[in-house]
Design an enzyme around this catalytic site. Sequence first.
Site, PDB file in Angstrom:
ATOM      1  N   SER A  66       0.822  -1.214   0.000  1.00 47.53           N
ATOM      2  CA  SER A  66       0.000   0.000   0.000  1.00 47.53           C
ATOM      3  C   SER A  66       0.853   1.260   0.000  1.00 47.53           C
ATOM      4  CB  SER A  66      -0.903   0.017   1.230  1.00 47.53           C
ATOM      5  OG  SER A  66      -1.708  -1.124   1.262  1.00 47.53           O
TER       6      SER A  66
HETATM    7  N1  SAH Z   1      -0.121  -4.482   3.952  1.00 47.90           N
HETATM    8  C1  SAH Z   1       0.361  -5.292   2.862  1.00 47.90           C
HETATM    9  C2  SAH Z   1      -0.676  -5.255   1.790  1.00 47.90           C
HETATM   10  C3  SAH Z   1      -0.653  -6.437   0.904  1.00 47.90           C
HETATM   11  S1  SAH Z   1      -1.944  -6.490  -0.291  1.00 47.90           S
HETATM   12  C4  SAH Z   1       1.688  -4.739   2.396  1.00 47.90           C
HETATM   13  O1  SAH Z   1       1.979  -3.609   2.739  1.00 47.90           O
HETATM   14  O2  SAH Z   1       2.442  -5.397   1.695  1.00 47.90           O
HETATM   15  C5  SAH Z   1      -3.146  -7.476   0.527  1.00 47.90           C
HETATM   16  C6  SAH Z   1      -2.742  -8.896   0.845  1.00 47.90           C
HETATM   17  O3  SAH Z   1      -3.899  -9.561   1.360  1.00 47.90           O
HETATM   18  C7  SAH Z   1      -2.274  -9.718  -0.349  1.00 47.90           C
HETATM   19  O4  SAH Z   1      -1.009 -10.223  -0.080  1.00 47.90           O
HETATM   20  C8  SAH Z   1      -3.317 -10.833  -0.460  1.00 47.90           C
HETATM   21  O5  SAH Z   1      -2.795 -12.060  -0.896  1.00 47.90           O
HETATM   22  C9  SAH Z   1      -3.830 -10.910   0.966  1.00 47.90           C
HETATM   23  N2  SAH Z   1      -5.150 -11.515   1.143  1.00 47.90           N
HETATM   24  C10 SAH Z   1      -6.270 -11.358   0.402  1.00 47.90           C
HETATM   25  N3  SAH Z   1      -7.294 -12.067   0.930  1.00 47.90           N
HETATM   26  C11 SAH Z   1      -6.794 -12.693   2.040  1.00 47.90           C
HETATM   27  C12 SAH Z   1      -7.343 -13.572   3.018  1.00 47.90           C
HETATM   28  N4  SAH Z   1      -8.627 -13.976   2.997  1.00 47.90           N
HETATM   29  N5  SAH Z   1      -6.546 -14.011   4.008  1.00 47.90           N
HETATM   30  C13 SAH Z   1      -5.244 -13.630   4.087  1.00 47.90           C
HETATM   31  N6  SAH Z   1      -4.672 -12.813   3.188  1.00 47.90           N
HETATM   32  C14 SAH Z   1      -5.431 -12.351   2.180  1.00 47.90           C
END
Ligand code: SAH
Length: 219
Positions: A66
């Site tokens: 993000s």
């Molecule tokens: N805060 C993270 C954002 C990653 S994007 C950063 O700064 O890198 C959001 C993430 O949520 C992705 O890696 C995706 O695979 C994960 N995600 C989506 N649905 C999910 C779920 N049900 N359980 C766990 N992770 C999930």
Amino acid sequence: MVAGAVDPWKGKRRQLIEALQDKGIKDLAVLRAFDTVPRHLFVPETTRHRAYEDAPLPIGAKQTISQPYVHARALELLELTGREKVLEIGTGSGYQTALLATLASQVFSIERVGGLLDGAKALLAELGFRNISFLLGDGTLGWRDYAPYDAIVVGAGAPHVPPALGEQLAEGGRLLLPVGGRHEQMLTVYTKREGQLVARDITPVRFVPLVGAGGWPAA
Ligand code: SAH
């Protein structure tokens, strides 16, 4: 975190912190956390030169790290004091996990993509974090073993509050969740008061979809 040698990224990191302050981030503990966590290590090498821009960046597996401002705003809203037990859904790169582990006592982080989780786990261990536990699986179900949590942070957008997350939030605790459509959501803070979730809209955001039993079906 990185001991010893002079850190060539320090200047760029300082510029990012100034940009966050210009955009209204005031919480000094949050700003300090941005100063100690090396964001450039959490993005792929090809985008490393852009690591300290206030912008989201791709991290592989069609996911993104993000925008720092969004992380900073989220962390400010949680008002962490250093004593909290926090549940994070969507480890992704592990960057926000590192910020949370700096600002709270214990972090429990769930990711559904194995490759991302492995990368984050290895990097956070290398950086010396000892207060993070990881789980590969569907975060919409929460992590019952360690509930209740003082704060729950969801890093992906959901159509509604996954019921398990509401249940696993402590009384007085805060749940931060982007709620709305697949492509656009409202960043919402829910506070648990007498067993009920009280919602407060913060700002429109664009997060990747939360995929799982309490979220969206896989595309
Ligand atoms: N805060 C993270 C954002 C990653 S994007 C950063 O700064 O890198 C959001 C993430 O949520 C992705 O890696 C995706 O695979 C994960 N995600 C989506 N649905 C999910 C779920 N049900 N359980 C766990 N992770 C999930």
